[in-house]
Enzyme design. Sequence first.
Site, PDB file in Angstrom:
ATOM      1  N   GLU A 137       0.834  -1.218   0.000  1.00  0.00           N
ATOM      2  CA  GLU A 137       0.000   0.000   0.000  1.00  0.00           C
ATOM      3  C   GLU A 137       0.858   1.254   0.000  1.00  0.00           C
ATOM      4  O   GLU A 137       0.436   2.295   0.501  1.00  0.00           O
ATOM      5  CB  GLU A 137      -0.922   0.031   1.218  1.00  0.00           C
ATOM      6  CG  GLU A 137      -1.953  -1.046   1.244  1.00  0.00           C
ATOM      7  CD  GLU A 137      -3.126  -0.736   0.357  1.00  0.00           C
ATOM      8  OE1 GLU A 137      -3.828   0.245   0.589  1.00  0.00           O
ATOM      9  OE2 GLU A 137      -3.295  -1.473  -0.613  1.00  0.00           O
ATOM     10  N   GLY A 138       2.053   1.150  -0.530  1.00  0.00           N
ATOM     11  CA  GLY A 138       2.979   2.284  -0.569  1.00  0.00           C
ATOM     12  C   GLY A 138       4.023   2.164   0.518  1.00  0.00           C
ATOM     13  O   GLY A 138       3.689   2.060   1.707  1.00  0.00           O
TER      14      GLY A 138
HETATM   15  C1  LIG Z   1       3.484  -9.723   0.958  1.00  0.00           C
HETATM   16  C2  LIG Z   1       3.164  -8.690  -0.081  1.00  0.00           C
HETATM   17  C3  LIG Z   1       1.843  -8.460  -0.414  1.00  0.00           C
HETATM   18  C4  LIG Z   1       1.534  -7.530  -1.411  1.00  0.00           C
HETATM   19  N1  LIG Z   1       0.215  -7.363  -1.779  1.00  0.00           N
HETATM   20  C5  LIG Z   1      -0.063  -6.617  -2.882  1.00  0.00           C
HETATM   21  C6  LIG Z   1      -1.384  -6.591  -3.446  1.00  0.00           C
HETATM   22  O1  LIG Z   1      -2.336  -7.188  -2.920  1.00  0.00           O
HETATM   23  N2  LIG Z   1      -1.573  -5.910  -4.600  1.00  0.00           N
HETATM   24  C7  LIG Z   1      -0.560  -5.244  -5.220  1.00  0.00           C
HETATM   25  O2  LIG Z   1      -0.802  -4.674  -6.281  1.00  0.00           O
HETATM   26  N3  LIG Z   1       0.696  -5.210  -4.697  1.00  0.00           N
HETATM   27  C8  LIG Z   1       0.954  -5.890  -3.549  1.00  0.00           C
HETATM   28  N4  LIG Z   1       2.247  -5.914  -3.050  1.00  0.00           N
HETATM   29  C9  LIG Z   1       3.287  -5.151  -3.715  1.00  0.00           C
HETATM   30  C10 LIG Z   1       3.721  -3.931  -2.923  1.00  0.00           C
HETATM   31  O3  LIG Z   1       2.696  -2.959  -2.920  1.00  0.00           O
HETATM   32  C11 LIG Z   1       5.021  -3.432  -3.552  1.00  0.00           C
HETATM   33  O4  LIG Z   1       6.023  -4.380  -3.227  1.00  0.00           O
HETATM   34  C12 LIG Z   1       5.414  -2.057  -3.089  1.00  0.00           C
HETATM   35  O5  LIG Z   1       4.529  -1.108  -3.608  1.00  0.00           O
HETATM   36  C13 LIG Z   1       6.847  -1.680  -3.507  1.00  0.00           C
HETATM   37  O6  LIG Z   1       7.048  -1.911  -4.844  1.00  0.00           O
HETATM   38  P1  LIG Z   1       8.328  -2.731  -5.353  1.00  0.00           P
HETATM   39  O7  LIG Z   1       8.337  -4.016  -4.578  1.00  0.00           O
HETATM   40  O8  LIG Z   1       8.283  -2.827  -6.822  1.00  0.00           O
HETATM   41  O9  LIG Z   1       9.557  -1.907  -4.897  1.00  0.00           O
HETATM   42  P2  LIG Z   1      10.216  -0.606  -5.640  1.00  0.00           P
HETATM   43  O10 LIG Z   1       9.149   0.326  -6.091  1.00  0.00           O
HETATM   44  O11 LIG Z   1      11.170  -1.124  -6.671  1.00  0.00           O
HETATM   45  O12 LIG Z   1      10.990   0.025  -4.438  1.00  0.00           O
HETATM   46  C14 LIG Z   1      12.232  -0.479  -3.932  1.00  0.00           C
HETATM   47  C15 LIG Z   1      12.725   0.504  -2.892  1.00  0.00           C
HETATM   48  O13 LIG Z   1      12.940   1.807  -3.475  1.00  0.00           O
HETATM   49  C16 LIG Z   1      12.180   2.795  -2.802  1.00  0.00           C
HETATM   50  N5  LIG Z   1      11.675   3.804  -3.738  1.00  0.00           N
HETATM   51  C17 LIG Z   1      10.964   3.588  -4.866  1.00  0.00           C
HETATM   52  N6  LIG Z   1      10.651   4.753  -5.459  1.00  0.00           N
HETATM   53  C18 LIG Z   1      11.162   5.730  -4.690  1.00  0.00           C
HETATM   54  C19 LIG Z   1      11.187   7.161  -4.776  1.00  0.00           C
HETATM   55  N7  LIG Z   1      10.596   7.817  -5.758  1.00  0.00           N
HETATM   56  N8  LIG Z   1      11.821   7.831  -3.778  1.00  0.00           N
HETATM   57  C20 LIG Z   1      12.443   7.186  -2.762  1.00  0.00           C
HETATM   58  N9  LIG Z   1      12.442   5.841  -2.630  1.00  0.00           N
HETATM   59  C21 LIG Z   1      11.824   5.125  -3.583  1.00  0.00           C
HETATM   60  C22 LIG Z   1      11.028   2.036  -2.143  1.00  0.00           C
HETATM   61  O14 LIG Z   1      10.513   2.726  -1.035  1.00  0.00           O
HETATM   62  C23 LIG Z   1      11.708   0.725  -1.747  1.00  0.00           C
HETATM   63  O15 LIG Z   1      12.391   0.886  -0.544  1.00  0.00           O
HETATM   64  C24 LIG Z   1       2.561  -6.795  -2.029  1.00  0.00           C
HETATM   65  C25 LIG Z   1       3.895  -7.020  -1.658  1.00  0.00           C
HETATM   66  C26 LIG Z   1       4.207  -7.959  -0.723  1.00  0.00           C
HETATM   67  C27 LIG Z   1       5.652  -8.203  -0.394  1.00  0.00           C
END
Ligand SMILES: Cc1cc2nc3c(=O)[nH]c(=O)nc-3n(C[C@H](O)[C@H](O)[C@H](O)COP(=O)(O)OP(=O)(O)OC[C@H]3O[C@@H](n4cnc5c(N)ncnc54)[C@H](O)[C@@H]3O)c2cc1C
Length: 392
Positions: free
Chosen positions: A369-370
């Site tokens: 959720e962000g």
């Molecule tokens: C157990 C689990 C359940 C989930 N459930 C759902 C679900 O039901 N539906 C769904 O759609 N998704 C779901 N997610 C996905 C989750 O919402 C994402 O993992 C999350 O939004 C982060 O995206 P990412 O993993 O691609 O990381 P990235 O976006 O690649 O981020 C990696 C790191 O970089 C940082 N970062 C990224 N952009 C910036 C920026 N502009 N400035 C500073 N820092 C930044 C992030 O904070 C993080 O620390 C789930 C994930 C998990 C692990």
Amino acid sequence: MIDLEIPKKLTALLQQARLVADNVFRPISRKYDTLEHAYPKELDYLAALLDGVNEGGGGASAKKLTKDKAQKNGANLAAVLGMIELARGDVGLALTIPRQGLGNAALAAVGTDAQKQQFGDQWIAMAITEPGAGSDSAAIRTTARLDGDEWVLDGEKIFVTAGERASAVVVWATLDASLGRAAIKAFLVPKPNPGMTVVRLDHKLGIRASDTATLALIDCRIPKANILGSPEIDTKKSFAGVMKTFDNTRPIVAAMAIGVARASLDRTRELLRVPSAPSDRGHASHVEVELERLEAELEAARLLTLKAAWMADNGIPNSLEASMAKAKAARVANELTLRCIELVGPRAYAEGELLEKWARDSKILDIFEGTQQIQMLVVARGLLGKTSAELR
Ligand SMILES: Cc1cc2nc3c(=O)[nH]c(=O)nc-3n(C[C@H](O)[C@H](O)[C@H](O)COP(=O)(O)OP(=O)(O)OC[C@H]3O[C@@H](n4cnc5c(N)ncnc54)[C@H](O)[C@@H]3O)c2cc1C
């Protein structure tokens, strides 16, 4: 004037949630953490019970809360307070209560009456994240195109909570990747659908009772009426429609964080024999001072969360407060659950104690959720009056 008193009418709901946490969740908590992908069948009974309470018109079940969310009658506050209690029992199981998916919240926030009628009793997951699109949801590459009376979806979704167990999935897809955010729309995909398959389930650090699925969408066809919101691409409005869901759901995730932190703090006090009433010895031990510091952090998170929910209930835009609440509560839960393990010592690190599980469970609350960093961006934009294009 803001009023964060807990309304008397919620007493029964909160008692009910407390009973579920203590008598349904806690006894099976370790079992489904260990079994990971096994479905907690005990929750079917719970869902049936909640449905029965609803149909009888009494009480305020989780299902009723979802339905009431649009009705500005304190339902957001009720949902947050109820979730704090449930998450005190088990966050993973709270995420696995049938018909309480993130997609249900999206339906409640932006669905039409006809869609609510058709999908109101379904368990709906939400599929936004893709291998190349996590925090930056504008980078979504799953496509949707109209073919006669059907939408055709193609792409891959990862990390879908309840992706296997849910009976429908809200899938975010773009009508035209060259138009960025404005072309991203949400679609209701009922299951089974030959075009949508579960590719795999993930093994995880925490919330193991909750299934996390990778979904493949290949020539996935759904009726034209299954789009959530308007099919028009309005580049001025961006994707405010679908993002609106988060204003309701981020305080709920914050509530999960408060619940799991509360559980850790209470258990730590019990194990260290430090009651919550201040000692009358005239001086406080280091442990007592530390526990009071954690209590203060938790109370700050709780009040921010109640404020965000109160604003939603009163029709006041709360994006900023919802992100503040989630950022604060998730950070506090991460820090507090680990600190509790330190304070208790080796016993808390062992599998015989749920304290180690709660520390693992809490981590996800600062990611989905962000993430923490994304909430901080939303907060900074809100305070500085900047758009997502101006501050990224
Ligand atoms: C157990 C689990 C359940 C989930 N459930 C759902 C679900 O039901 N539906 C769904 O759609 N998704 C779901 N997610 C996905 C989750 O919402 C994402 O993992 C999350 O939004 C982060 O995206 P990412 O993993 O691609 O990381 P990235 O976006 O690649 O981020 C990696 C790191 O970089 C940082 N970062 C990224 N952009 C910036 C920026 N502009 N400035 C500073 N820092 C930044 C992030 O904070 C993080 O620390 C789930 C994930 C998990 C692990």
